[in-house]
Design a protein around this motif. Structure first.
Motif, short mmCIF file in Angstrom:
data_model
loop_
_atom_site.label_atom_id
_atom_site.label_comp_id
_atom_site.label_asym_id
_atom_site.label_seq_id
_atom_site.Cartn_x
_atom_site.Cartn_y
_atom_site.Cartn_z
N GLU A 1 6.15 19.37 -11.27
CA GLU A 1 5.94 19.17 -9.85
C GLU A 1 4.62 19.79 -9.39
O GLU A 1 3.92 19.21 -8.55
N PHE A 2 4.30 20.96 -9.93
CA PHE A 2 3.04 21.62 -9.57
C PHE A 2 1.85 20.76 -9.98
O PHE A 2 0.91 20.57 -9.20
N ALA A 3 1.91 20.22 -11.20
CA ALA A 3 0.81 19.39 -11.68
C ALA A 3 0.67 18.13 -10.84
O ALA A 3 -0.45 17.72 -10.49
N GLU A 4 1.79 17.52 -10.49
CA GLU A 4 1.74 16.28 -9.70
C GLU A 4 1.21 16.56 -8.29
O GLU A 4 0.33 15.84 -7.79
N ALA A 5 1.74 17.60 -7.64
CA ALA A 5 1.34 17.89 -6.26
C ALA A 5 -0.12 18.31 -6.18
O ALA A 5 -0.88 17.79 -5.35
N THR A 6 -0.52 19.24 -7.03
CA THR A 6 -1.91 19.71 -6.97
C THR A 6 -2.88 18.63 -7.41
O THR A 6 -4.00 18.55 -6.92
N GLY A 7 -2.43 17.77 -8.34
CA GLY A 7 -3.28 16.67 -8.77
C GLY A 7 -3.56 15.69 -7.65
O GLY A 7 -4.61 15.02 -7.63
N MET A 8 -2.63 15.60 -6.69
CA MET A 8 -2.80 14.73 -5.53
C MET A 8 -3.50 15.44 -4.37
O MET A 8 -3.69 14.85 -3.31
N GLY A 9 -3.88 16.71 -4.60
CA GLY A 9 -4.55 17.46 -3.55
C GLY A 9 -3.62 18.13 -2.58
O GLY A 9 -4.04 18.67 -1.55
N ASN A 10 -2.32 18.13 -2.87
CA ASN A 10 -1.33 18.75 -1.99
C ASN A 10 -1.08 20.18 -2.46
O ASN A 10 -0.17 20.46 -3.23
N TYR A 11 -1.92 21.09 -2.01
CA TYR A 11 -1.80 22.49 -2.42
C TYR A 11 -2.25 23.40 -1.30
O TYR A 11 -2.82 22.97 -0.30
N GLY A 12 -1.96 24.69 -1.49
CA GLY A 12 -2.37 25.70 -0.52
C GLY A 12 -3.13 26.81 -1.22
O GLY A 12 -3.58 26.66 -2.36
N TYR A 13 -3.23 27.97 -0.53
CA TYR A 13 -4.07 29.06 -1.02
C TYR A 13 -3.33 30.39 -0.91
O TYR A 13 -2.93 30.80 0.18
N ALA A 14 -3.14 31.05 -2.04
CA ALA A 14 -2.45 32.35 -2.05
C ALA A 14 -3.41 33.47 -1.68
O ALA A 14 -4.58 33.45 -2.06
N ASN A 15 -2.90 34.47 -0.98
CA ASN A 15 -3.77 35.53 -0.46
C ASN A 15 -4.42 36.35 -1.57
O ASN A 15 -5.59 36.76 -1.45
N TRP A 16 -3.71 36.60 -2.68
CA TRP A 16 -4.28 37.47 -3.70
C TRP A 16 -5.31 36.76 -4.58
O TRP A 16 -5.88 37.36 -5.48
N THR A 17 -5.55 35.50 -4.29
CA THR A 17 -6.56 34.75 -5.03
C THR A 17 -7.74 34.38 -4.15
O THR A 17 -8.89 34.48 -4.58
N PHE A 18 -7.50 33.97 -2.91
CA PHE A 18 -8.58 33.44 -2.07
C PHE A 18 -8.98 34.34 -0.91
O PHE A 18 -9.94 34.06 -0.21
#
Length: 440
Positions: A376-393
């Protein structure tokens, strides 16, 4: 131009080979964030021994450290840090880079082709001002773990939106079950996990990205509304662990035991929970599962998986053996099967470098819930449906401000407006100094 670049890389490679062959014995040190002997034995078998066999003359000492980040900071200041540096993620690296403790990695990336092997969004998080300083050791996301047994026994559907979440939470409270469990005892960064869950599923990806890139102010109404909703849930309604007093006193063993026993229904945390859930649920005989964090906004849209790098690897700028340290990093980056073998010992919650994996790459016998997440992560992020975690961005100062100062809001000491204004002030300084992190 391409010929000159090729010749430069070739010259670097030849000089590197001559230096390496001239050395009789080299010992590399690498501190890791575990003291569990089983974990260390697994790393010895899947990482250390294969590396030493492939690189005669180089000894790799992987050493577990409690409170790694505190120990590492002290060691760097005292000139006693290991050759390979492990940190909690890109947000933690700014102070080390500013202090000159992390070596630039661009020449090694060019030599070994790291940029082509790591997924682009993850590779970009290691660059500051156009220079590569760190390599992602593990990718993560924020998800909602839940007690499937409790849900099935009570006929509850897993919530996908705010209305459904409120229905489950209210039903839980009536039964004396905590809707959520979590805690931040000696772990203030846990606040950030919940904040990320709400921000990413209340604001749109475009709104959040605009704030991270300076095109929108953090004082915007959309972020104020998200923080107000979280404050109401955690402080006023007492949805977490029975109230703030418990939340401040809970640590990992407390909240996992509460979820696994059915005293709590849900938990918002990171996918590193794959490594904890089996242990606690095996003790109670109940069943766990996970789902995306529900959409917190009344606007109809799908939940998102925030992109996150759980930990990073870098080379100590003071290392006597930077070339060999780069060989150790490349040993991981260049072999997906090896990465999966190492990560298998952590139920694929740690040591899973963001290479271009597909679900089919995972071996037989992987927990179907873990495999489903990765699909599911690969499919969603591959379609551009993602967000941003605080400890990374969120760079270090902004990340600290976000997760520490929120407690003043929860306790009614600081207004949401003042909290966000102070947060924007931190970002203003970061934009002026060039201390931000690339945002995909």
């Amino acid at each position: 131009m391409r010929t000159l670049r090729f010749l430069a890389i070739l010259a670097f490679s030849l000089s590197f080979a001559l230096i390496t062959s001239a050395q009789e014995e080299v010992t590399l040190t690498w501190w890791v964030e575990t003291t569990d002997q089983g974990d260390l034995d697994h790393l010895q078998a899947t990482l250390v021994e294969p590396f030493e066999e492939a690189n005669p003359g180089i000894t790799l000492n992987v050493i577990g450290q409690e409170s790694l980040q505190d120990v590492l900071r002290t060691a760097l200041l005292g000139g006693a840090a290991p050759d390979i540096l492990s940190t909690f993620g890109p947000a933690w690296n700014a102070e080390y880079i500013k202090g000159g403790f992390m070596a630039p990695l661009d020449s090694y990336s060019d030599l070994y082709g790291w940029q082509d092997k790591l997924v682009p969004w993850a590779y970009g998080t290691g660059t500051i001002d156009g220079t590569l300083y760190s390599i992602p050791l593990a990718f993560e996301s924020i998800v909602m773990f839940y007690n499937q047994t409790v849900f099935e026994d009570n006929g509850w559907a897993v919530p996908t939106n705010r209305a459904e979440l409120e229905a489950v939470a209210e039903a839980s409270m009536e039964m004396g079950i905590h809707p959520f469990t979590y805690g931040n005892l000696n772990a203030v960064w846990a606040n950030g996990h919940i904040i990320s869950g709400y921000l990413n599923n209340f604001a749109t990806q475009e709104e959040l990205r605009a704030a991270l890139t300076g095109e929108k102010q953090w004082t915007d109404d959309i972020f104020a509304e998200a923080i107000a909703l979280l404050t109401d849930d955690i402080a006023d309604k007492g949805w977490w662990s029975g109230g703030l007093e418990n939340y401040y006193q809970y640590e990992g063993a407390d909240y996992w035991a509460e979820l696994a026993s059915g005293e709590a229904a849900m938990m918002i945390t990171g996918t590193w929970g794959f490594n904890s859930a089996p242990e606690y649920f095996e003790e109670t005989g109940m069943v766990w599962d996970l789902a995306p964090v529900p959409n917190m906004n009344d606007q109809a849209r799908p939940s998102v998986y925030p992109l996150a790098i759980g930990s990073t690897l870098a080379i100590n700028a003071a290392s006597d053996h930077p070339n060999e340290a780069a060989m150790a990093l490349d040993f991981l980056i260049s072999n997906p099967d090896r990465v999966l073998a190492i990560s298998s010992g952590f139920n694929y919650s740690e040591w899973l470098l963001p290479l271009a994996f597909s679900v089919d790459d995972f071996p037989d016998g992987v927990d179907p819930r873990v495999q489903r997440f990765h699909a599911e992560f690969a499919e969603a992020t591959g379609m551009g449906n993602y967000g941003y975690a605080n400890w990374t961005f969120w760079p270090g100062p902004a990340n600290t401000n976000l997760r520490v100062e929120i407690e003043g809001v929860w306790e009614g000491i600081v207004s949401i407006e003042d909290y966000l204004a102070a947060h924007q002030a931190v970002w203003d300084e970061l934009f002026e100094s060039g201390g931000t992190i690339p945002v995909p």
